[in-house]
Design a protein around this motif. Structure first.
Motif, PDB file in Angstrom:
ATOM      1  N   SER A   1       0.850  -1.184   0.000  1.00 61.14           N
ATOM      2  CA  SER A   1       0.000   0.000   0.000  1.00 61.14           C
ATOM      3  C   SER A   1       0.889   1.238   0.000  1.00 61.14           C
ATOM      4  CB  SER A   1      -0.902   0.012   1.236  1.00 61.14           C
ATOM      5  OG  SER A   1      -1.753   1.131   1.222  1.00 61.14           O
ATOM      6  N   TYR A   2       0.499   2.249  -0.796  1.00 59.97           N
ATOM      7  CA  TYR A   2       1.261   3.499  -0.866  1.00 59.97           C
ATOM      8  C   TYR A   2       0.624   4.564   0.014  1.00 59.97           C
ATOM      9  CZ  TYR A   2       3.202   7.879  -2.536  1.00 59.97           C
ATOM     10  OH  TYR A   2       3.789   9.098  -2.585  1.00 59.97           O
ATOM     11  N   HIS A   3       1.439   5.176   0.888  1.00 58.22           N
ATOM     12  CA  HIS A   3       0.966   6.275   1.729  1.00 58.22           C
ATOM     13  C   HIS A   3       2.103   7.261   1.953  1.00 58.22           C
ATOM     14  CE1 HIS A   3      -2.794   4.287   2.738  1.00 58.22           C
ATOM     15  NE2 HIS A   3      -2.133   3.228   3.141  1.00 58.22           N
ATOM     16  N   ASN A   4       1.849   8.538   1.735  1.00 63.49           N
ATOM     17  CA  ASN A   4       2.763   9.616   2.116  1.00 63.49           C
ATOM     18  C   ASN A   4       4.207   9.387   1.678  1.00 63.49           C
ATOM     19  OD1 ASN A   4       0.358   9.954   3.541  1.00 63.49           O
ATOM     20  ND2 ASN A   4       1.357  11.091   5.157  1.00 63.49           N
ATOM     21  N   GLY A   5       4.377   8.926   0.442  1.00 59.11           N
ATOM     22  CA  GLY A   5       5.723   8.828  -0.104  1.00 59.11           C
ATOM     23  C   GLY A   5       6.374   7.463  -0.035  1.00 59.11           C
ATOM     24  N   PHE A   6       5.713   6.490   0.564  1.00 60.35           N
ATOM     25  CA  PHE A   6       6.329   5.176   0.715  1.00 60.35           C
ATOM     26  C   PHE A   6       5.347   4.049   0.396  1.00 60.35           C
ATOM     27  CE2 PHE A   6       8.834   7.994   3.357  1.00 60.35           C
ATOM     28  CZ  PHE A   6      10.134   7.570   3.114  1.00 60.35           C
ATOM     29  N   ILE A   7       5.869   3.016  -0.266  1.00 66.17           N
ATOM     30  CA  ILE A   7       5.117   1.777  -0.463  1.00 66.17           C
ATOM     31  C   ILE A   7       5.442   0.875   0.710  1.00 66.17           C
ATOM     32  CG2 ILE A   7       4.869  -0.280  -1.887  1.00 66.17           C
ATOM     33  CD1 ILE A   7       5.496   1.429  -4.331  1.00 66.17           C
ATOM     34  N   GLN A   8       4.406   0.452   1.425  1.00 67.52           N
ATOM     35  CA  GLN A   8       4.603  -0.334   2.645  1.00 67.52           C
ATOM     36  C   GLN A   8       3.910  -1.686   2.543  1.00 67.52           C
ATOM     37  OE1 GLN A   8       2.742   2.450   5.211  1.00 67.52           O
ATOM     38  NE2 GLN A   8       4.487   3.854   5.259  1.00 67.52           N
ATOM     39  N   ILE A   9       4.402  -2.617   3.336  1.00 67.80           N
ATOM     40  CA  ILE A   9       3.807  -3.948   3.379  1.00 67.80           C
ATOM     41  C   ILE A   9       2.517  -3.898   4.192  1.00 67.80           C
ATOM     42  CG2 ILE A   9       4.112  -6.317   4.197  1.00 67.80           C
ATOM     43  CD1 ILE A   9       7.104  -5.984   3.668  1.00 67.80           C
ATOM     44  N   VAL A  10       1.471  -4.509   3.683  1.00 69.09           N
ATOM     45  CA  VAL A  10       0.184  -4.597   4.379  1.00 69.09           C
ATOM     46  C   VAL A  10       0.067  -5.994   4.974  1.00 69.09           C
ATOM     47  CG1 VAL A  10      -2.317  -4.556   4.132  1.00 69.09           C
ATOM     48  CG2 VAL A  10      -0.907  -2.946   2.826  1.00 69.09           C
ATOM     49  N   SER A  11       0.046  -6.060   6.303  1.00 67.89           N
ATOM     50  CA  SER A  11      -0.036  -7.373   6.953  1.00 67.89           C
ATOM     51  C   SER A  11      -1.474  -7.863   7.082  1.00 67.89           C
ATOM     52  CB  SER A  11       0.612  -7.310   8.346  1.00 67.89           C
ATOM     53  OG  SER A  11       0.012  -6.302   9.137  1.00 67.89           O
ATOM     54  N   ASP A  12      -2.407  -6.894   7.159  1.00 64.25           N
ATOM     55  CA  ASP A  12      -3.812  -7.259   7.336  1.00 64.25           C
ATOM     56  C   ASP A  12      -4.695  -6.252   6.599  1.00 64.25           C
ATOM     57  OD1 ASP A  12      -6.181  -8.477   8.460  1.00 64.25           O
ATOM     58  OD2 ASP A  12      -6.248  -6.786   9.854  1.00 64.25           O
ATOM     59  N   PRO A  13      -5.453  -6.703   5.595  1.00 66.34           N
ATOM     60  CA  PRO A  13      -6.291  -5.781   4.813  1.00 66.34           C
ATOM     61  C   PRO A  13      -7.280  -4.980   5.656  1.00 66.34           C
ATOM     62  CG  PRO A  13      -6.137  -7.913   3.722  1.00 66.34           C
ATOM     63  CD  PRO A  13      -5.520  -8.075   5.080  1.00 66.34           C
ATOM     64  N   MET A  14      -7.851  -5.597   6.687  1.00 67.76           N
ATOM     65  CA  MET A  14      -8.822  -4.903   7.530  1.00 67.76           C
ATOM     66  C   MET A  14      -8.149  -3.767   8.300  1.00 67.76           C
ATOM     67  SD  MET A  14     -11.985  -4.702   8.401  1.00 67.76           S
ATOM     68  CE  MET A  14     -12.708  -6.298   7.991  1.00 67.76           C
ATOM     69  N   THR A  15      -6.949  -4.061   8.847  1.00 65.33           N
ATOM     70  CA  THR A  15      -6.203  -3.029   9.562  1.00 65.33           C
ATOM     71  C   THR A  15      -5.829  -1.897   8.624  1.00 65.33           C
ATOM     72  OG1 THR A  15      -5.291  -4.662  11.104  1.00 65.33           O
ATOM     73  CG2 THR A  15      -4.123  -2.570  10.918  1.00 65.33           C
ATOM     74  N   GLU A  16      -5.439  -2.229   7.410  1.00 67.34           N
ATOM     75  CA  GLU A  16      -5.075  -1.223   6.425  1.00 67.34           C
ATOM     76  C   GLU A  16      -6.247  -0.299   6.141  1.00 67.34           C
ATOM     77  OE1 GLU A  16      -3.480   1.046   3.336  1.00 67.34           O
ATOM     78  OE2 GLU A  16      -2.508  -0.127   4.907  1.00 67.34           O
ATOM     79  N   GLU A  17      -7.425  -0.870   5.962  1.00 68.64           N
ATOM     80  CA  GLU A  17      -8.603  -0.084   5.584  1.00 68.64           C
ATOM     81  C   GLU A  17      -9.133   0.754   6.751  1.00 68.64           C
ATOM     82  OE1 GLU A  17     -11.304   1.511   3.025  1.00 68.64           O
ATOM     83  OE2 GLU A  17      -9.644   0.175   2.520  1.00 68.64           O
ATOM     84  N   LYS A  18      -9.160   0.170   7.954  1.00 71.24           N
ATOM     85  CA  LYS A  18      -9.794   0.825   9.101  1.00 71.24           C
ATOM     86  C   LYS A  18      -8.850   1.693   9.928  1.00 71.24           C
ATOM     87  CE  LYS A  18     -13.848  -1.039   8.403  1.00 71.24           C
ATOM     88  NZ  LYS A  18     -15.018  -0.216   8.008  1.00 71.24           N
ATOM     89  N   ILE A  19      -7.534   1.378   9.896  1.00 70.12           N
ATOM     90  CA  ILE A  19      -6.599   2.100  10.756  1.00 70.12           C
ATOM     91  C   ILE A  19      -5.522   2.826   9.951  1.00 70.12           C
ATOM     92  CG2 ILE A  19      -4.901   1.911  12.614  1.00 70.12           C
ATOM     93  CD1 ILE A  19      -6.469  -0.462  13.687  1.00 70.12           C
ATOM     94  N   SER A  20      -4.740   2.064   9.169  1.00 71.96           N
ATOM     95  CA  SER A  20      -3.571   2.652   8.495  1.00 71.96           C
ATOM     96  C   SER A  20      -3.951   3.753   7.510  1.00 71.96           C
ATOM     97  CB  SER A  20      -2.783   1.558   7.763  1.00 71.96           C
ATOM     98  OG  SER A  20      -2.256   0.634   8.674  1.00 71.96           O
ATOM     99  N   LYS A  21      -4.896   3.468   6.616  1.00 81.93           N
ATOM    100  CA  LYS A  21      -5.266   4.446   5.600  1.00 81.93           C
ATOM    101  C   LYS A  21      -5.781   5.743   6.219  1.00 81.93           C
ATOM    102  CE  LYS A  21      -8.132   5.086   1.473  1.00 81.93           C
ATOM    103  NZ  LYS A  21      -9.149   4.475   0.582  1.00 81.93           N
ATOM    104  N   PRO A  22      -6.747   5.685   7.167  1.00 87.27           N
ATOM    105  CA  PRO A  22      -7.201   6.938   7.797  1.00 87.27           C
ATOM    106  C   PRO A  22      -6.079   7.657   8.543  1.00 87.27           C
ATOM    107  CG  PRO A  22      -8.760   5.164   8.212  1.00 87.27           C
ATOM    108  CD  PRO A  22      -7.548   4.531   7.611  1.00 87.27           C
ATOM    109  N   PHE A  23      -5.173   6.881   9.154  1.00 83.74           N
ATOM    110  CA  PHE A  23      -4.053   7.475   9.889  1.00 83.74           C
ATOM    111  C   PHE A  23      -3.192   8.331   8.963  1.00 83.74           C
ATOM    112  CE2 PHE A  23       0.500   7.165  10.756  1.00 83.74           C
ATOM    113  CZ  PHE A  23       0.586   7.749  12.006  1.00 83.74           C
ATOM    114  N   TRP A  24      -2.772   7.771   7.827  1.00 86.19           N
ATOM    115  CA  TRP A  24      -1.899   8.505   6.918  1.00 86.19           C
ATOM    116  C   TRP A  24      -2.603   9.716   6.312  1.00 86.19           C
ATOM    117  CZ3 TRP A  24       2.805   7.573   7.873  1.00 86.19           C
ATOM    118  CH2 TRP A  24       3.258   6.293   8.172  1.00 86.19           C
TER     119      TRP A  24
END
Length: 285
Positions: free
Chosen positions: A134-157
């Motif tokens: 997943s790409y956020h704020n200048g970096f491509i990062q590893i997504v360990s859990d799609p649900m966490t990415e959608e509900k936490i990581s994406k809104p955070f960035w």
């Protein structure tokens, strides 16, 4: 630089034509990048290296464009402030300046929406290709859990994209990089990012006294009657545990005791908890 090359390919061309004339020219940067990224894999080249090299170029391109967007937004903010002052001072031309201001604002909004849509498309392509990235704020990062990415990581960035949260971004990037490269103490940097969030909110709200000694007293500021109980007692207790049991343990030398070390699952929890707390606190501002 990452590949140890001066350039991704020839930057120009030249030859002597059939009439003995010297023909020459230069390739555009777009052409050089496109030619390199579409080049077939060499037989001796590992597939893993081939893909990572190209993802790296994509990451750099998106980061560069993101920096340009941030710079353009800053310039637009300065232009808006200047034009509004002019409108007040030169009232006969106010209507003309209002039109210019509206046009510039619409252009700026369109630029931001286009970049956001492009980032979303990149992440959607990762998702459809079943790549845990997943790409956020200048970096491509590893997504360990799609649900966490959608509900936490994406809104955070998205929430910390503003320059005010730059230190939060720096420490959280460090935490993720250390986790993904198996370096020491990624959770320590996640806790630092969360501490910055608490300090920024405390200062912005006018609750900082100037004599605080550590994260716990900044948490007191958010919990106090003066703040209208920005956070509840149980939330304050939970936050203190992250700093007391995680950040402090990792941030001090253990002396002769065993070196404190978190499991990967515990590290993931701290990073995700710091992101979740950040999201919750900023959304209350």
């Amino acid at each position: 630089m990452e590949l140890g090359l001066e350039s991704l390919g020839p930057l120009g061309w030249n030859f002597i034509d059939n009439q003995g004339k010297h023909q020459w020219g230069t390739y555009t940067l777009d052409f050089v990048c496109k030619t390199w990224i579409q080049a077939p894999k060499r037989p001796e080249q590992p597939v893993d290296a081939y893909m990572k090299e190209r993802l790296s170029l994509i990451e750099l391109a998106f980061r560069k464009r993101g920096e340009q967007v941030v710079s353009a937004n800053s310039s637009h903010g300065t232009y808006v402030a200047s034009t509004k002052r002019t409108i007040k001072e030169v009232k006969p031309l106010a209507a003309s300046f209002q039109i210019l201001l509206a046009t510039a604002t619409d252009t700026n909004i369109a630029m931001n929406r286009l970049f956001e849509a492009t980032c979303e498309e990149l992440n959607e392509r990762f998702k459809r290709a079943k790549l845990p990235l997943s790409y956020h704020n200048g970096f491509i990062q590893i997504v360990s859990d799609p649900m966490t990415e959608e509900k936490i990581s994406k809104p955070f960035w998205e929430l910390i994209a503003n320059s005010k949260w730059k230190n939060v971004e720096i420490d959280m990037m460090e935490a993720i990089d250390r986790r993904e490269s198996a370096q020491r103490d990624p959770a320590f940097y996640a806790a630092k990012a969360l501490e910055s969030v608490i300090k920024i909110i405390s200062k912005d709200k006018g609750w900082t006294r100037g004599n605080e000694r550590g994260a716990s007293q900044f948490i007191d500021n958010l919990q106090s009657v003066k703040s209208g109980a920005f956070i509840t007692d149980w939330e304050a207790d939970c936050l203190r545990l992250i700093f007391g049991k995680v950040r402090n343990e990792l941030g001090h030398g253990p002396g002769g005791e065993p070196m404190p070390e978190l499991t990967l699952e515990q590290t993931d929890w701290v990073i995700e908890a710091a992101m979740s707390w950040t999201k919750s606190l900023i959304e209350r501002m």
